[in-house]
Design a protein around this motif. Structure first.
Motif, mmCIF file in Angstrom:
data_model
loop_
_atom_site.group_PDB
_atom_site.id
_atom_site.type_symbol
_atom_site.label_atom_id
_atom_site.label_comp_id
_atom_site.label_asym_id
_atom_site.label_seq_id
_atom_site.Cartn_x
_atom_site.Cartn_y
_atom_site.Cartn_z
ATOM 1 N N PHE A 274 54.351 27.353 37.255
ATOM 2 C CA PHE A 274 53.961 28.700 36.845
ATOM 3 C C PHE A 274 52.862 29.215 37.757
ATOM 4 C CE2 PHE A 274 51.551 25.693 34.259
ATOM 5 C CZ PHE A 274 50.244 26.169 34.328
ATOM 6 N N LEU A 275 52.676 30.539 37.712
ATOM 7 C CA LEU A 275 51.744 31.206 38.610
ATOM 8 C C LEU A 275 50.662 31.907 37.795
ATOM 9 C CD1 LEU A 275 51.718 31.702 41.801
ATOM 10 C CD2 LEU A 275 52.443 34.026 41.235
ATOM 11 N N ARG A 276 49.407 31.798 38.287
ATOM 12 C CA ARG A 276 48.298 32.533 37.680
ATOM 13 C C ARG A 276 47.631 33.415 38.728
ATOM 14 N NH1 ARG A 276 44.048 29.361 34.235
ATOM 15 N NH2 ARG A 276 44.190 27.726 35.823
ATOM 16 N N PHE A 277 47.165 34.554 38.259
ATOM 17 C CA PHE A 277 46.537 35.546 39.131
ATOM 18 C C PHE A 277 45.025 35.413 39.044
ATOM 19 C CE2 PHE A 277 44.650 39.852 39.471
ATOM 20 C CZ PHE A 277 45.014 40.158 40.787
ATOM 21 N N MET A 278 44.352 35.375 40.185
ATOM 22 C CA MET A 278 42.898 35.270 40.199
ATOM 23 C C MET A 278 42.299 36.677 40.078
ATOM 24 S SD MET A 278 42.130 32.118 42.839
ATOM 25 C CE MET A 278 40.430 31.985 42.266
ATOM 26 N N GLY A 279 42.236 37.145 38.854
ATOM 27 C CA GLY A 279 41.738 38.477 38.520
ATOM 28 C C GLY A 279 42.050 38.754 37.071
ATOM 29 N N THR B 87 55.760 37.621 35.154
ATOM 30 C CA THR B 87 54.497 38.207 35.594
ATOM 31 C C THR B 87 53.445 37.121 35.605
ATOM 32 O OG1 THR B 87 55.076 40.336 34.604
ATOM 33 C CG2 THR B 87 52.759 39.961 35.093
ATOM 34 N N PRO B 88 52.675 36.994 36.658
ATOM 35 C CA PRO B 88 51.633 35.953 36.673
ATOM 36 C C PRO B 88 50.606 36.198 35.584
ATOM 37 C CG PRO B 88 51.351 37.457 38.528
ATOM 38 C CD PRO B 88 52.656 37.802 37.899
ATOM 39 N N ARG B 89 50.106 35.145 35.019
ATOM 40 C CA ARG B 89 49.061 35.240 34.001
ATOM 41 C C ARG B 89 47.691 35.238 34.668
ATOM 42 N NH1 ARG B 89 51.260 33.265 28.984
ATOM 43 N NH2 ARG B 89 49.147 33.168 28.133
ATOM 44 N N SER B 90 46.760 35.970 34.092
ATOM 45 C CA SER B 90 45.399 35.988 34.608
ATOM 46 C C SER B 90 44.727 34.642 34.382
ATOM 47 C CB SER B 90 44.591 37.084 33.910
ATOM 48 O OG SER B 90 43.207 36.937 34.140
ATOM 49 N N ILE B 91 43.810 34.273 35.273
ATOM 50 C CA ILE B 91 43.055 33.036 35.059
ATOM 51 C C ILE B 91 42.055 33.200 33.916
ATOM 52 C CG2 ILE B 91 43.326 32.175 37.413
ATOM 53 C CD1 ILE B 91 40.438 33.084 37.965
ATOM 54 N N ARG B 92 41.964 34.398 33.330
ATOM 55 C CA ARG B 92 41.212 34.531 32.078
ATOM 56 C C ARG B 92 41.852 33.668 31.000
ATOM 57 N NH1 ARG B 92 36.334 36.641 33.386
ATOM 58 N NH2 ARG B 92 36.430 38.773 34.165
ATOM 59 N N ASP B 93 43.186 33.520 31.068
ATOM 60 C CA ASP B 93 43.892 32.590 30.185
ATOM 61 C C ASP B 93 43.797 31.200 30.790
ATOM 62 O OD1 ASP B 93 44.658 34.552 28.398
ATOM 63 O OD2 ASP B 93 46.570 34.930 29.394
ATOM 64 N N SER B 94 43.377 30.241 30.008
ATOM 65 C CA SER B 94 43.206 28.886 30.525
ATOM 66 C C SER B 94 44.545 28.292 30.960
ATOM 67 C CB SER B 94 42.575 27.984 29.457
ATOM 68 O OG SER B 94 43.495 27.761 28.398
ATOM 69 N N HIS B 95 44.450 27.321 31.825
ATOM 70 C CA HIS B 95 45.645 26.602 32.275
ATOM 71 C C HIS B 95 46.416 26.045 31.089
ATOM 72 C CE1 HIS B 95 47.137 22.443 32.878
ATOM 73 N NE2 HIS B 95 47.830 22.992 33.843
ATOM 74 N N GLU C 287 43.808 40.627 33.633
ATOM 75 C CA GLU C 287 45.194 40.774 33.180
ATOM 76 C C GLU C 287 45.789 42.114 33.590
ATOM 77 O OE1 GLU C 287 47.769 40.698 29.003
ATOM 78 O OE2 GLU C 287 45.607 40.341 28.976
ATOM 79 N N ASN C 288 44.975 43.179 33.545
ATOM 80 C CA ASN C 288 45.524 44.497 33.893
ATOM 81 C C ASN C 288 45.942 44.550 35.360
ATOM 82 O OD1 ASN C 288 42.835 44.317 34.688
ATOM 83 N ND2 ASN C 288 42.480 46.507 34.525
ATOM 84 N N ALA D 257 32.067 39.739 25.475
ATOM 85 C CA ALA D 257 33.162 38.753 25.385
ATOM 86 C C ALA D 257 34.382 39.200 26.177
ATOM 87 C CB ALA D 257 33.541 38.518 23.931
ATOM 88 N N GLN D 258 34.510 40.541 26.412
ATOM 89 C CA GLN D 258 35.669 41.067 27.136
ATOM 90 C C GLN D 258 35.281 41.814 28.406
ATOM 91 O OE1 GLN D 258 38.771 40.407 26.193
ATOM 92 N NE2 GLN D 258 38.037 39.262 24.420
ATOM 93 N N CYS D 259 34.022 41.767 28.779
ATOM 94 C CA CYS D 259 33.549 42.539 29.935
ATOM 95 C C CYS D 259 34.298 42.131 31.198
ATOM 96 C CB CYS D 259 32.048 42.325 30.140
ATOM 97 S SG CYS D 259 31.370 43.211 31.565
ATOM 98 N N SER D 260 34.799 43.107 31.929
ATOM 99 C CA SER D 260 35.575 42.806 33.137
ATOM 100 C C SER D 260 34.699 42.256 34.259
ATOM 101 C CB SER D 260 36.302 44.071 33.624
ATOM 102 O OG SER D 260 35.372 45.103 33.910
ATOM 103 N N TYR D 261 33.384 42.372 34.109
ATOM 104 C CA TYR D 261 32.462 41.845 35.121
ATOM 105 C C TYR D 261 32.022 40.412 34.821
ATOM 106 C CZ TYR D 261 32.012 46.613 36.932
ATOM 107 O OH TYR D 261 32.257 47.845 37.471
#
Length: 314
Positions: free
Chosen positions: A221-226, A252-260, A228-229, A131-135
């Motif tokens: 707002f801005l989201r990062f394609m990658g 700080t941009p939010r990761s796209i792991r977080d939904s729009h 959170e870390n 559920a949290q795998c970075s891959y």
């Protein structure tokens, strides 16, 4: 009972499993692909036995069985109205303790091992890791529709460009003008998504109108394609203004792991009330004209001072 079934011990939900059968010693762990003694099923075949016949997902306690030994996961047990999907017998509250104990002995690779994850986990820890795998694949960050496409970042960038026709830009600054003929019509409509290639990474700039309570607002707002870390290594600013006034947001941009929607509903960005937006637009206030500018920079660690210093993209 079918020939490939594991013989199960009947139990009522809530019984203490430790009182029914002793725990397996640590040395009894079965690794996927490892050789096993005669009479002990290989990890692959046991893993197939642990597959729910209804949803095909891996089963986790409580694992239920009918009187004929057919198993089913607890989620699907309710979906099939307590009837075995294999033989149509009533399921009741019989637990398959033997299969649950066998699962404890398994160590399996992450299901994202084909995407690069090298980890191997005990069966009951595997789901939490995945559920949290970075891959794990990313979901498409496009907000204008419920897009179900998933993939890695290069694939999603191509998908956004070719399928959603998103504007692509190189550089770490932006200067956009948004025009809307009827500013009273917001209806939770997403206006625009722009993708920037900056510092070797991709960023999604969202600008939209939506209803906040009874009042229509505009948000950038801005989201990062990658992950959170990685996103924490960057900062950005967004500015809107006119007539000698301006609003500025830095964050700080939010990761796209977080939904729009999650980012939008947390108000993590520049929010402009409609009256202020119309004031910035000037004229007769019947048309919205906003110029949104901003930049992205990378926070660099200053080892001597122990503080972060901004690095501006050239």
């Amino acid at each position: 009972m079918e020939s490939d079934s594991v013989e199960c011990v009947s139990s009522i939900d809530g019984m203490d499993e430790d009182e029914t059968s002793p725990p397996h010693p640590a040395s009894s762990k079965i690794h996927a692909g490892a050789a096993t003694p005669a009479g002990i099923p290989a990890a692959t075949s046991v893993h197939e036995l642990l597959e729910c016949p209804v949803c095909t997902n891996s089963m986790y306690p409580p694992i239920h069985q009918c009187q004929n030994g057919h198993t089913i996961c607890s989620t699907c047990k309710a979906r099939v109205h307590n009837r075995c999907p294999t033989c149509r017998q009533e399921l009741g509250d019989i637990r398959c303790l033997a299969l649950e104990k066998v699962a404890e002995s398994l160590e399996l690779p992450c299901k994202y091992n084909s995407l690069g994850c090298p980890e191997i986990f005990p069966y009951y820890s595997k789901l939490k890791h995945e559920a949290q795998c970075s891959y794990r694949p990313y979901k498409c960050p496009y907000a204008g529709s419920e897009c179900a496409v998933v993939g890695d970042i290069p694939f999603l960038v191509t998908h956004l460009r070719d399928d959603h026709k998103v504007d692509m830009h190189s550089g770490c600054t932006f200067n956009h003008r948004y025009v809307k003929s009827n500013p009273r019509e917001v209806e939770n409509a997403t206006w625009m998504l722009t993708v920037f290639n900056c510092f070797g990474h991709y960023f999604c700039l969202h600008f939209e109108a939506f209803q906040l309570g009874m009042a229509p607002v505009y948000m950038a707002f801005l989201r990062f394609m990658g992950d959170e870390n990685e996103a924490r290594n960057f900062s950005y600013s967004v500015e809107v203004g006119a007539n000698g006034r301006k609003l500025i947001w830095e964050g700080t941009p939010r990761s796209i792991r977080d939904s729009h929607r999650k980012v939008r509903d947390s108000h993590d960005g520049l929010i402009i009330q409609r009256n202020m937006a119309l004031f910035f637009s000037g004229g007769d206030r019947k048309e919205l004209k906003l110029r949104v500018t901003g930049r992205i920079w990378k926070e660099q660690q200053n080892n001597d001072a122990g503080v972060c210093m901004p690095s501006v993209c050239s």
